[in-house]
Scaffold this motif. Structure first.
Motif, PDB file in Angstrom:
ATOM      1  N   TRP A  62    -151.257  89.973 -66.305  1.00 34.75           N
ATOM      2  CA  TRP A  62    -150.758  91.291 -65.895  1.00 34.75           C
ATOM      3  C   TRP A  62    -149.555  91.690 -66.749  1.00 34.75           C
ATOM      4  O   TRP A  62    -149.481  92.820 -67.240  1.00 34.75           O
ATOM      5  N   PHE A  63    -148.632  90.771 -66.947  1.00 39.21           N
ATOM      6  CA  PHE A  63    -147.442  91.073 -67.743  1.00 39.21           C
ATOM      7  C   PHE A  63    -147.831  91.401 -69.181  1.00 39.21           C
ATOM      8  O   PHE A  63    -147.254  92.314 -69.801  1.00 39.21           O
ATOM      9  N   ALA A  64    -148.817  90.680 -69.716  1.00 40.49           N
ATOM     10  CA  ALA A  64    -149.261  90.932 -71.087  1.00 40.49           C
ATOM     11  C   ALA A  64    -149.777  92.358 -71.234  1.00 40.49           C
ATOM     12  O   ALA A  64    -149.454  93.053 -72.213  1.00 40.49           O
ATOM     13  N   LEU A  65    -150.556  92.828 -70.257  1.00 40.42           N
ATOM     14  CA  LEU A  65    -151.115  94.180 -70.353  1.00 40.42           C
ATOM     15  C   LEU A  65    -150.049  95.253 -70.188  1.00 40.42           C
ATOM     16  O   LEU A  65    -150.076  96.276 -70.883  1.00 40.42           O
ATOM     17  N   GLY A  91    -142.233  84.656 -61.439  1.00 39.12           N
ATOM     18  CA  GLY A  91    -143.382  84.815 -60.560  1.00 39.12           C
ATOM     19  C   GLY A  91    -144.381  85.884 -60.916  1.00 39.12           C
ATOM     20  O   GLY A  91    -145.234  86.237 -60.085  1.00 39.12           O
ATOM     21  N   PHE A  92    -144.351  86.422 -62.143  1.00 38.44           N
ATOM     22  CA  PHE A  92    -145.324  87.432 -62.547  1.00 38.44           C
ATOM     23  C   PHE A  92    -146.534  86.783 -63.189  1.00 38.44           C
ATOM     24  O   PHE A  92    -146.407  85.775 -63.901  1.00 38.44           O
ATOM     25  N   ASN A 135    -132.744  90.911 -58.919  1.00 35.21           N
ATOM     26  CA  ASN A 135    -134.102  90.994 -58.389  1.00 35.21           C
ATOM     27  C   ASN A 135    -135.102  90.936 -59.540  1.00 35.21           C
ATOM     28  O   ASN A 135    -134.848  91.445 -60.627  1.00 35.21           O
ATOM     29  N   ARG A 136    -136.245  90.292 -59.310  1.00 39.38           N
ATOM     30  CA  ARG A 136    -137.193  90.093 -60.412  1.00 39.38           C
ATOM     31  C   ARG A 136    -137.700  91.413 -60.985  1.00 39.38           C
ATOM     32  O   ARG A 136    -138.026  91.510 -62.166  1.00 39.38           O
ATOM     33  N   TRP A 137    -137.765  92.456 -60.142  1.00 35.39           N
ATOM     34  CA  TRP A 137    -138.217  93.751 -60.645  1.00 35.39           C
ATOM     35  C   TRP A 137    -137.161  94.403 -61.528  1.00 35.39           C
ATOM     36  O   TRP A 137    -137.488  95.154 -62.448  1.00 35.39           O
ATOM     37  N   VAL A 138    -135.902  94.101 -61.266  1.00 39.26           N
ATOM     38  CA  VAL A 138    -134.833  94.588 -62.144  1.00 39.26           C
ATOM     39  C   VAL A 138    -134.936  93.894 -63.503  1.00 39.26           C
ATOM     40  O   VAL A 138    -134.801  94.531 -64.558  1.00 39.26           O
TER      41      VAL A 138
END
Length: 447
Positions: A374-377, A369-370, A329-332
């Protein structure tokens, strides 16, 4: 040799070299040279040309000019002692509250995080200024160390932040420009500051012995009008500087580099107004700026060379296949990447972690898909923990170097644990509520 074997070997040798205490910039470049020669079939000329092109490209990166300007601004502000006046004012205004001196420290650090990104100066300055009166008035040693270290490290996140400038230079994407990163970091920085304040006030309210208020006689020395006057007088100079830097960027009047130049000029004028601008101050500020900038740029060159060789020999594809191709899963996958960054932060400088992980993790995050901004922060907030996490958190050693007598490293380690947990809570809030980071960039830049 296979890309999988080279990937494992490259990171193993890097971590072993760091553990042995070799300088990080030279370690990154040296490991990259060794594996680059293997990948190039020991073609020295081809590898040297790759290195020279990377170094020349970095030296010609206009965005990175902001780094020495922001560092110079921070050093001048440290010399002007504006933070001393603000602490004195908040000491009077908040001192009567339970935990009030702790709240004053966090407030001062938050304001000056928006004018300087030099963590060493923030933590050392606030330790010298605030720790003695806090200990003298009965504040717990652990709480004092924890809140000074954590609040002092906000400068690496709250813009103008050198970390954001480095990230923008590394990513080279329109979604992660310096302006977007600065705007995105404002709310997370304020939220973390608020969490630190809420925790300090709650603990001291439940157990006043941890952070007792100042005496009633001391609190009654100043009228309400005097308190307001002191606060406004001490807040106006940093507020004007914040507007000169952040206001011009967010309004689209100036680029980050131009705003950094304005900030450096503003700090120079502020030091002149405060009658702190001497040739010795200018010499010390220039010398410290030269040393810090040289360190950052050496790390930048070594780290970029390492990443270039690593990606060129297929290491990025190996990591991507391992994470994305595993079917998790992408959150994993997100949790695994954040966990790796958190663990690295216990042992390695934030700049090196950025240089190693951004070229690998940012494409993976986009593939699953992130949002890249947002991912950078989230990554940058995670890296702020690196200043606080034992055993090698820099803020902890800055504090220990100038702490009042009677402090041990165990006092500092115990004191920082709750604030690291608060950082993790902040990360979770950013993951659950992406608008914390994406709302302001949409307002100012329409992304």
């Amino acid at each position: 040799m296979s890309a999988e074997f080279l990937t494992v070997a490259m990171f193993t040798i890097l971590l072993l070299s760091i553990a042995l205490g070799h300088p990080l910039a030279y370690t990154l470049a040296g490991v990259a040279t060794l594996f680059g020669l293997i990948d190039y079939g020991f073609n020295f000329t081809g590898l040297f040309m790759q290195f020279a092109n990377l170094a020349w490209g970095l030296m010609n990166n206009y965005t990175l000019v902001a780094i020495p300007l922001f560092i110079f601004m921070a050093n001048l502000l440290d010399c002007s002692k504006v933070s001393d006046e603000l602490f004195d004012a908040l000491y009077v205004v908040l001192g009567a509250l339970k935990g009030g001196l702790g709240l004053a420290v966090i407030g001062v650090c938050t304001v000056f995080a928006a004018t300087t990104g030099i963590i060493g100066a923030s933590v050392v300055g606030m330790t010298l200024l605030a720790a003695p009166p806090m200990i003298q008035r009965g504040y717990q040693k652990e709480l004092t160390a924890g809140l000074i270290c954590s609040a002092g490290s906000l400068g690496i996140l709250i813009p103008p932040s050198i970390m954001m400038v480095v990230f923008a230079g590394l990513a080279g994407m329109k979604e992660t420009t310096v302006g977007n990163l600065f705007a995105a970091a404002i709310i997370p920085g304020i939220v973390l500051s608020g969490l630190f304040m809420l925790y300090t006030w709650t603990r001291c309210t439940l157990n006043p012995s941890l952070g007792p208020p100042i005496s009633k006689e001391e609190a009654a020395k100043y009228s309400a009008a005097q308190k307001w006057g002191m606060t406004l007088k001490s807040l106006l100079p940093p507020a004007a500087l914040i507007f000169a830097v952040m206001g011009t960027i967010l309004m689209g009047v100036a680029t980050a580099t131009e705003a950094a130049a304005m900030g450096a000029l503003g700090a120079l004028i502020l030091a002149l107004i405060k009658r702190k601008l001497t040739w010795e101050v200018i010499r010390r500020a220039c010398s410290a700026t030269l040393k810090t900038t040289s360190m950052v740029m050496l790390l930048f060159i070594g780290g970029t060379f390492f990443s270039s060789v690593f990606l060129g020999m297929g290491g990025g594809d190996v990591v991507a296949d391992l994470l994305v191709g595993s079917g998790l899963n992408r959150w994993v996958v997100f949790f695994i990447m954040m966990f790796i960054v958190f663990i690295l932060g216990m042992f390695i400088d934030w700049a090196a972690i950025l240089l190693i992980t951004v070229p690998i993790f940012l494409p993976i995050a986009m593939d699953i898909g992130f949002d890249p901004l947002w991912f950078a922060l989230v990554l940058c907030v995670n890296l702020q923990c690196s200043f606080l996490t034992p055993p090698f958190g820099y803020a902890l050693f800055y504090f220990a170097g100038v702490a009042p007598p009677g402090y041990t490293m165990m006092h500092i380690y115990r004191g920082i644990i709750p604030f690291v947990i608060l950082q993790v809570i902040g990360l979770i809030l950013m993951a659950v509520f992406p608008s914390m980071t994406l709302w302001l960039p949409a307002v100012f830049f329409g992304r």
